[in-house]
Design a protein around this motif. Structure first.
Motif, short mmCIF file in Angstrom:
data_model
loop_
_atom_site.label_atom_id
_atom_site.label_comp_id
_atom_site.label_asym_id
_atom_site.label_seq_id
_atom_site.Cartn_x
_atom_site.Cartn_y
_atom_site.Cartn_z
N VAL A 1 0.84 -1.20 0.00
CA VAL A 1 0.00 0.00 0.00
C VAL A 1 0.87 1.25 0.00
O VAL A 1 0.64 2.20 -0.77
CB VAL A 1 -0.95 0.00 1.21
N PHE A 2 1.89 1.26 0.85
CA PHE A 2 2.78 2.42 0.92
C PHE A 2 3.41 2.74 -0.44
O PHE A 2 3.57 3.91 -0.81
CB PHE A 2 3.90 2.18 1.94
N LYS A 3 3.77 1.72 -1.17
CA LYS A 3 4.43 1.92 -2.47
C LYS A 3 3.44 2.18 -3.60
O LYS A 3 3.85 2.42 -4.74
CB LYS A 3 5.30 0.71 -2.81
N GLY A 4 2.15 2.11 -3.31
CA GLY A 4 1.16 2.41 -4.34
C GLY A 4 0.77 1.23 -5.20
O GLY A 4 0.00 1.38 -6.15
N HIS A 5 1.26 0.04 -4.87
CA HIS A 5 0.90 -1.15 -5.65
C HIS A 5 -0.51 -1.63 -5.33
O HIS A 5 -1.13 -2.34 -6.13
CB HIS A 5 1.90 -2.28 -5.39
N LYS A 6 -0.98 -1.28 -4.14
CA LYS A 6 -2.33 -1.66 -3.70
C LYS A 6 -3.06 -0.41 -3.25
O LYS A 6 -2.55 0.36 -2.43
CB LYS A 6 -2.25 -2.69 -2.56
N LYS A 7 -4.24 -0.18 -3.80
CA LYS A 7 -5.03 0.99 -3.45
C LYS A 7 -6.08 0.63 -2.41
O LYS A 7 -6.75 -0.40 -2.54
CB LYS A 7 -5.73 1.56 -4.69
N LEU A 8 -6.21 1.47 -1.40
CA LEU A 8 -7.26 1.27 -0.41
C LEU A 8 -8.55 1.95 -0.87
O LEU A 8 -8.50 2.96 -1.59
CB LEU A 8 -6.84 1.83 0.94
N PRO A 9 -9.70 1.44 -0.45
CA PRO A 9 -10.96 2.11 -0.80
C PRO A 9 -11.14 3.41 -0.02
O PRO A 9 -10.29 3.79 0.79
CB PRO A 9 -12.01 1.06 -0.42
N SER A 10 -12.26 4.07 -0.23
CA SER A 10 -12.53 5.33 0.46
C SER A 10 -12.69 5.08 1.95
O SER A 10 -12.93 3.96 2.40
CB SER A 10 -13.81 5.95 -0.09
N ASN A 11 -12.60 6.17 2.73
CA ASN A 11 -12.76 6.05 4.18
C ASN A 11 -14.11 5.47 4.54
O ASN A 11 -14.21 4.61 5.43
CB ASN A 11 -12.60 7.43 4.83
N GLN A 12 -15.17 5.92 3.86
CA GLN A 12 -16.50 5.45 4.19
C GLN A 12 -16.63 3.95 3.92
O GLN A 12 -17.21 3.21 4.72
CB GLN A 12 -17.54 6.22 3.37
#
Length: 577
Positions: A417-428
């Protein structure tokens, strides 16, 4: 103390952060807090992704919980002198660094610390650790919404304060640092004429010689202390509010009980009713020692809470050196009164094995989200209320498996995630996922303020592995490498399985899986037997495993992809002209 995000700020947060995290920020410098098992693997994961980690460790050595000290230190985890881990070595090691074959299957804490040293030296982790350095405060930079950066205030070994800027922070400070000592729940404790302390302070049974001892709490620590104390004490009373299911480490055929935690068993748990599985498991346990007769039978079903693992406790109860009692009602001087009206007279010592509180005192309160009894973390790792996903909690997990491979998987997920290989969804979306997790946990397990979190080891590991891209494909293995499939599906679910493919693939993973049972048997082979003393039972057992595994594989594929086998058969059928 539990940190929480005030609900009133959620609406504005959602307005600011309604879209998916883009991770346009560049994470390079990462602060890792704590050099225990979670911190070590987090440093390695950062290095694997090309980042620059700095690990801050308040003590003078690695190991965290597993670094034994004769005197417990405030705000640090503590263990006792005789502690031996209750997880089989093959199920507790990191995925690309097997524990030496000659190490025992269940290791004393000194062996575990040696393993951590070997791991840290092999992957050149030590040079990234600053020892005797305490983290005092972690705060967001003014431009956090754009940079995701944090200011970390530390106190170095000379007592001087330093401030550093990091692109991201991984917290690995554990959750066994703050003993829960609920004295107000035990009326009359102020009249007690003997000595009392929390199991956090226990180092050995020296103070129990010839004494009458009450141990409150029947978790793994309470069971261990009661057993060890009973060897020297006049009498030990083990007081429990709700009872516990007790399982043995030495299981069928003398093998580690973890050996039977397989993907096949996991599939059965998905297909069969939980009521039946509870009945079957409880029936097997009661066949060894009837929990009702022994006074152990709990109010909950077997798979609703992590069981106590203790081979010696049933015998200590059978021999009378440990007497199981209900919850402690009150204390009158040297007399302890239990809920059923019975008493223990002339008590010299009370040990409170009453669990731990959890806290992250260096974090600002607003960055954490409260869900039910627990700190709500997306995937049990990321606070779901931040504008940038640059803060992660690794190792804050409780399951029926070892913390080491789970923390390692979390660290691999975090660094992707830190490196941008995995995107997290929105906060909601993340908050909704956290609340769903909380409901599922409360539905499937017995939870409380002190034990707010429990997950299924296999399900959780597979879920993170899917996000990372390292979950083993059983179908692909079945079609391309059946011997490996057999061991992955029918053998123990060791962490090596998550190094077979995808990011971080390790070329030694296949061999590690094929040799894991050899490493199980090697430390037992201390007396060589002649050929006439050997048996064909082992070979017959292996052939039976092969037949059952093959049949199970076909069944598994037929259930999950019913068109696959007919399609393959049609392609393999000779074509007529």
């Amino acid at each position: 103390m539990c940190l929480c995000f005030e609900a009133g700020g959620l609406q504005s947060l959602f307005q600011r952060q309604a879209k998916k995290h883009t991770s346009s920020i560049m994470v390079q410098r990462v602060a890792v807090i704590g050099a225990g098992p979670s911190g070590l693997t987090s440093v390695k994961a950062c290095l694997d992704e090309g980042m620059e980690p700095t690990c801050f460790e308040s003590s003078d050595d690695i190991g965290g919980l597993w670094k034994f000290k004769e005197v417990s230190e405030p705000n640090r985890a503590s263990i006792y002198r005789s502690l031996t881990i209750n997880i089989w070595k093959e199920m507790m090691c990191y995925s690309d660094f097997p524990i030496p074959a000659d190490y025992p299957n269940y290791m004393h804490h000194s062996k575990i610390l040696k393993y951590f040293r070997m791991y840290a030296e092999h992957f050149k982790i030590l040079q990234h650790i600053r020892f005797q350095t305490s983290v005092k405060k972690v705060t967001q930079r003014p431009d956090f919404s754009h940079t995701g950066q944090w200011e970390v205030v530390i106190e170095n070994k000379d007592g001087l304060e330093e401030r550093h800027i990091f692109d991201a922070v991984i917290c690995c400070s554990g959750h066994f640092n703050y003993p829960n000592l609920p004295l107000k729940d035990f009326p009359g404790i102020e009249t007690f004429e003997g000595k009392y302390f929390h199991s956090w302070d226990y180092k050995g049974p020296e103070d129990m010689h010839g004494k009458r001892v009450v141990v409150i709490g029947i978790g793994n620590s309470g069971g261990d202390i009661a057993v060890e104390g009973s060897r020297v004490a006049e009498q030990v009373y083990l007081s429990t509010r709700s009872g516990a299911w007790v399982i043995r480490q030495v299981s069928d055929n003398g093998l580690p009980v973890d050996r039977f935690n397989t993907r096949f068993v996991h599939v059965m748990f998905k297909l069969l009713p939980m009521s039946f599985l509870n009945w079957l498991g409880e029936k097997k346990l009661n066949a060894m020692y009837d929990h009702a007769v022994y006074g152990l039978k709990p109010k909950h079903r077997l798979f609703s809470q992590i069981p106590v693992i203790n081979d010696d406790l049933p015998f200590k109860i059978l021999s009378g050196s440990v007497l199981v009692k209900p919850n402690l009602k009150e204390i009158r001087g040297s007399t302890v009164v239990f809920d059923d009206g019975t008493t223990a007279e002339n008590v010299d010592l009370i040990v409170f094995a009453t669990g731990y509180n959890y806290d992250f005192p260096y974090l600002p309160k607003h960055v954490m989200y409260k869900s039910g009894h627990r700190v709500g973390l997306y995937k049990h790792v990321f606070p779901p209320v931040l504008e940038q996903p640059t803060l992660a909690i690794v190792g804050f997990i409780h399951s029926d498996g070892s913390i080491m491979p789970q923390a390692e998987m979390q660290a691999r997920f975090v660094t992707r995630v830190f490196k941008g290989h995995k995107k997290l969804p929105s906060n909601q979306t993340m908050i909704k996922a956290v609340e769903k997790d909380t409901r599922n946990i409360e539905k499937n397990y017995v939870v409380s303020r002190l034990t707010p979190l429990q997950v299924d080891f296999v399900e959780y590991m597979d879920d993170l592995a899917q996000d990372i891209g390292v979950r083993p494909s059983l179908l692909w293995l079945f079609l391309t490498d059946f011997p490996l499939f057999m061991r992955v599906f029918w053998g123990p679910i060791t962490a090596y399985q998550y190094r077979l493919m995808g990011p971080g693939k390790w070329n030694g993973a296949r061999r590690a899986i094929f040799t894991q049972l050899d490493r199980m048997y090697q430390p037992l082979r201390t007396r060589q037997l002649g050929p006439q003393e050997s048996s064909t039972a082992g070979r017959l057992f292996k052939w039976s495993l092969l037949l059952v595994a093959g049949g199970s594989a076909v069944y598994y594929i037929q259930v999950h992809n019913p068109t696959l086998i007919p399609t393959l058969m049609s392609k393999l059928r000779p074509q007529t002209v």
